[in-house]
Design a protein around this motif. Structure first.
Motif, mmCIF file in Angstrom:
data_model
loop_
_atom_site.group_PDB
_atom_site.id
_atom_site.type_symbol
_atom_site.label_atom_id
_atom_site.label_comp_id
_atom_site.label_asym_id
_atom_site.label_seq_id
_atom_site.Cartn_x
_atom_site.Cartn_y
_atom_site.Cartn_z
ATOM 1 N N ASP A 25 0.827 -1.208 0.000
ATOM 2 C CA ASP A 25 0.000 0.000 0.000
ATOM 3 C C ASP A 25 0.862 1.259 0.000
ATOM 4 O OD1 ASP A 25 -2.276 -1.534 -0.075
ATOM 5 O OD2 ASP A 25 -2.748 -1.284 2.064
ATOM 6 N N TYR A 26 1.954 1.232 0.747
ATOM 7 C CA TYR A 26 2.844 2.388 0.784
ATOM 8 C C TYR A 26 3.436 2.638 -0.605
ATOM 9 C CZ TYR A 26 6.338 5.746 2.222
ATOM 10 O OH TYR A 26 7.086 6.895 2.332
ATOM 11 N N VAL A 27 3.894 1.575 -1.241
ATOM 12 C CA VAL A 27 4.472 1.705 -2.583
ATOM 13 C C VAL A 27 3.417 2.227 -3.559
ATOM 14 C CG1 VAL A 27 5.409 0.393 -4.540
ATOM 15 C CG2 VAL A 27 6.269 -0.025 -2.228
ATOM 16 N N LYS A 28 2.196 1.697 -3.467
ATOM 17 C CA LYS A 28 1.124 2.112 -4.368
ATOM 18 C C LYS A 28 0.737 3.576 -4.127
ATOM 19 C CE LYS A 28 -2.290 -0.734 -4.654
ATOM 20 N NZ LYS A 28 -3.541 -1.457 -4.371
ATOM 21 N N ASP A 29 0.605 3.963 -2.844
ATOM 22 C CA ASP A 29 0.158 5.313 -2.504
ATOM 23 C C ASP A 29 1.224 6.376 -2.737
ATOM 24 O OD1 ASP A 29 -2.223 4.170 -1.765
ATOM 25 O OD2 ASP A 29 -1.827 4.250 0.395
ATOM 26 N N GLU A 30 2.481 6.039 -2.462
ATOM 27 C CA GLU A 30 3.558 7.024 -2.555
ATOM 28 C C GLU A 30 4.326 6.946 -3.870
ATOM 29 O OE1 GLU A 30 4.119 9.365 -0.199
ATOM 30 O OE2 GLU A 30 2.400 8.547 0.883
ATOM 31 N N LYS A 115 16.518 -10.398 -8.938
ATOM 32 C CA LYS A 115 15.347 -9.680 -8.445
ATOM 33 C C LYS A 115 15.639 -9.194 -7.020
ATOM 34 C CE LYS A 115 12.299 -12.593 -11.198
ATOM 35 N NZ LYS A 115 11.939 -11.592 -12.177
ATOM 36 N N ASN A 116 14.755 -8.375 -6.487
ATOM 37 C CA ASN A 116 14.893 -7.870 -5.127
ATOM 38 C C ASN A 116 13.881 -8.555 -4.229
ATOM 39 O OD1 ASN A 116 16.778 -5.399 -5.508
ATOM 40 N ND2 ASN A 116 15.270 -5.229 -7.137
ATOM 41 N N ALA A 117 14.238 -8.710 -2.950
ATOM 42 C CA ALA A 117 13.333 -9.382 -2.019
ATOM 43 C C ALA A 117 13.276 -8.685 -0.673
ATOM 44 C CB ALA A 117 13.753 -10.833 -1.813
ATOM 45 N N VAL A 118 12.093 -8.758 -0.073
ATOM 46 C CA VAL A 118 11.846 -8.337 1.303
ATOM 47 C C VAL A 118 11.215 -9.536 1.985
ATOM 48 C CG1 VAL A 118 10.519 -6.800 2.796
ATOM 49 C CG2 VAL A 118 11.393 -5.950 0.600
ATOM 50 N N VAL A 119 11.684 -9.873 3.181
ATOM 51 C CA VAL A 119 11.094 -10.992 3.912
ATOM 52 C C VAL A 119 10.402 -10.464 5.168
ATOM 53 C CG1 VAL A 119 12.690 -12.688 2.953
ATOM 54 C CG2 VAL A 119 13.246 -11.573 5.109
ATOM 55 N N VAL A 120 9.277 -11.081 5.485
ATOM 56 C CA VAL A 120 8.431 -10.643 6.597
ATOM 57 C C VAL A 120 8.083 -11.843 7.459
ATOM 58 C CG1 VAL A 120 6.217 -9.602 7.218
ATOM 59 C CG2 VAL A 120 7.420 -8.808 5.162
ATOM 60 N N PHE A 144 18.421 -13.363 -5.017
ATOM 61 C CA PHE A 144 17.729 -12.090 -4.833
ATOM 62 C C PHE A 144 18.667 -11.103 -4.149
ATOM 63 C CE2 PHE A 144 13.968 -14.834 -5.000
ATOM 64 C CZ PHE A 144 13.000 -14.028 -5.587
ATOM 65 N N SER A 145 18.506 -9.819 -4.419
ATOM 66 C CA SER A 145 19.155 -8.771 -3.642
ATOM 67 C C SER A 145 18.216 -8.415 -2.504
ATOM 68 C CB SER A 145 19.402 -7.523 -4.497
ATOM 69 O OG SER A 145 20.329 -7.806 -5.509
ATOM 70 N N SER A 146 18.739 -8.360 -1.296
ATOM 71 C CA SER A 146 17.896 -8.108 -0.127
ATOM 72 C C SER A 146 17.624 -6.622 0.049
ATOM 73 C CB SER A 146 18.568 -8.647 1.137
ATOM 74 O OG SER A 146 17.801 -8.298 2.273
ATOM 75 N N LEU A 147 16.352 -6.298 0.254
ATOM 76 C CA LEU A 147 15.953 -4.934 0.599
ATOM 77 C C LEU A 147 15.622 -4.838 2.080
ATOM 78 C CD1 LEU A 147 13.693 -4.020 -2.451
ATOM 79 C CD2 LEU A 147 16.050 -3.313 -2.014
ATOM 80 N N GLY A 148 15.826 -5.918 2.819
ATOM 81 C CA GLY A 148 15.607 -5.907 4.252
ATOM 82 C C GLY A 148 14.519 -6.847 4.692
ATOM 83 N N GLU A 175 9.989 2.738 1.270
ATOM 84 C CA GLU A 175 10.874 3.790 0.743
ATOM 85 C C GLU A 175 12.027 3.191 -0.059
ATOM 86 O OE1 GLU A 175 11.152 7.146 0.474
ATOM 87 O OE2 GLU A 175 9.070 7.208 1.111
ATOM 88 N N LYS A 176 12.593 2.102 0.446
ATOM 89 C CA LYS A 176 13.683 1.437 -0.284
ATOM 90 C C LYS A 176 13.212 0.965 -1.654
ATOM 91 C CE LYS A 176 16.680 -0.356 3.340
ATOM 92 N NZ LYS A 176 17.254 -1.582 3.926
ATOM 93 N N ILE A 177 12.001 0.427 -1.703
ATOM 94 C CA ILE A 177 11.456 -0.040 -2.984
ATOM 95 C C ILE A 177 11.273 1.139 -3.929
ATOM 96 C CG2 ILE A 177 9.463 -1.110 -4.104
ATOM 97 C CD1 ILE A 177 9.145 -2.830 -1.525
ATOM 98 N N LEU A 178 10.745 2.251 -3.416
ATOM 99 C CA LEU A 178 10.553 3.438 -4.258
ATOM 100 C C LEU A 178 11.878 3.970 -4.799
ATOM 101 C CD1 LEU A 178 7.845 5.380 -2.223
ATOM 102 C CD2 LEU A 178 7.512 3.984 -4.256
ATOM 103 N N LYS A 179 12.914 3.874 -4.012
ATOM 104 C CA LYS A 179 14.231 4.360 -4.449
ATOM 105 C C LYS A 179 14.812 3.522 -5.581
ATOM 106 C CE LYS A 179 15.434 6.704 -0.225
ATOM 107 N NZ LYS A 179 16.166 6.688 1.030
ATOM 108 N N LEU A 180 14.329 2.298 -5.723
ATOM 109 C CA LEU A 180 14.817 1.470 -6.828
ATOM 110 C C LEU A 180 14.575 2.142 -8.167
ATOM 111 C CD1 LEU A 180 13.685 -2.140 -5.843
ATOM 112 C CD2 LEU A 180 16.014 -1.244 -5.888
ATOM 113 N N VAL A 181 13.416 2.775 -8.318
ATOM 114 C CA VAL A 181 13.106 3.440 -9.578
ATOM 115 C C VAL A 181 13.975 4.674 -9.745
ATOM 116 C CG1 VAL A 181 11.358 4.788 -10.800
ATOM 117 C CG2 VAL A 181 10.799 2.543 -9.934
#
Length: 192
Positions: A25-30, A115-120, A144-148, A175-181
């Motif tokens: 949602d954060y990525v979509k909204d921001e 690809k990039n990955a986030v684990v939860v 994968f490259s880790s985004l955290g 924010e990290k995902i948004l910075k990828l672009v």
């Protein structure tokens, strides 16, 4: 850029879902129009365990027929994977383990590498670290490259929203995902 969120909880609206969706949602909204998000719950899907038949070495795809095919196609088509699991007996849920084991068929041609990955992970009390280790092991093995990571605490449905540390971490990851672009834009283009 495609961001895929996979929730491995058997509760469709459980705590793991809350955190995975918060990142999406954060990525979509921001984010800008360059982001496409997709969410997938493993709840109710059929993902059989790997049988160890090794036929995927030749076929380069798992030969078992169930819902795994659709998930794997989405995984191979995304740029960022956000994968989450609740902690069941100090590790990932059975659905997530089956999914991970079946991705062995994607490993032969390194279909997820780069690809990039986030684990939860989410746990009620203890064991969340092991869940993260399993998810990180999956991501590392596939290149994968880790985004955290995000580690949340909660037991009852929706409890994790009270874990301020994990909800703040979701925003940091977003924010990290948004910075990828912005990092891939060529000079002269509008940056975020």
């Amino acid at each position: 850029m495609k961001v895929l969120g996979i929730c491995g909880s058997m509760r469709k609206t459980g705590n793991t879902s809350v955190l995975v969706k918060k990142i999406l949602d954060y990525v979509k909204d921001e984010g800008c129009s360059e982001f496409e998000t997709d969410y997938l719950s493993l709840s109710g899907l059929k993902i059989s365990p790997c049988t160890g038949c090794e036929k995927c070495r030749e076929k380069k795809w798992c030969i078992l027929k169930d819902d795994w095919d659709t998930i794997a196609e989405k995984m191979t088509g995304c740029d960022v994977l956000v994968i989450g699991s609740p902690t069941y007996f100090y590790d990932v849920s059975g659905q997530v383990k089956n999914l991970i084991d079946r991705t062995y068929s994607l490993y032969h041609d390194r279909k997820l590498a780069g690809k990039n990955a986030v684990v939860v992970s989410v746990c009620a009390d203890r064991g969340g670290e092991r869940t993260l280790e399993t998810l990180e092991g999956f991501a590392n093995t596939h290149g994968f490259s880790s985004l955290g990571f995000v580690a949340g605490r909660g037991f009852g449905e929706g409890d994790v929203i009270n874990d301020e540390r994990s909800t703040e971490k979701c925003i940091e990851i977003g924010e990290k995902i948004l910075k990828l672009v912005s990092n891939t834009h060529r000079s002269g283009q509008k940056k975020r």
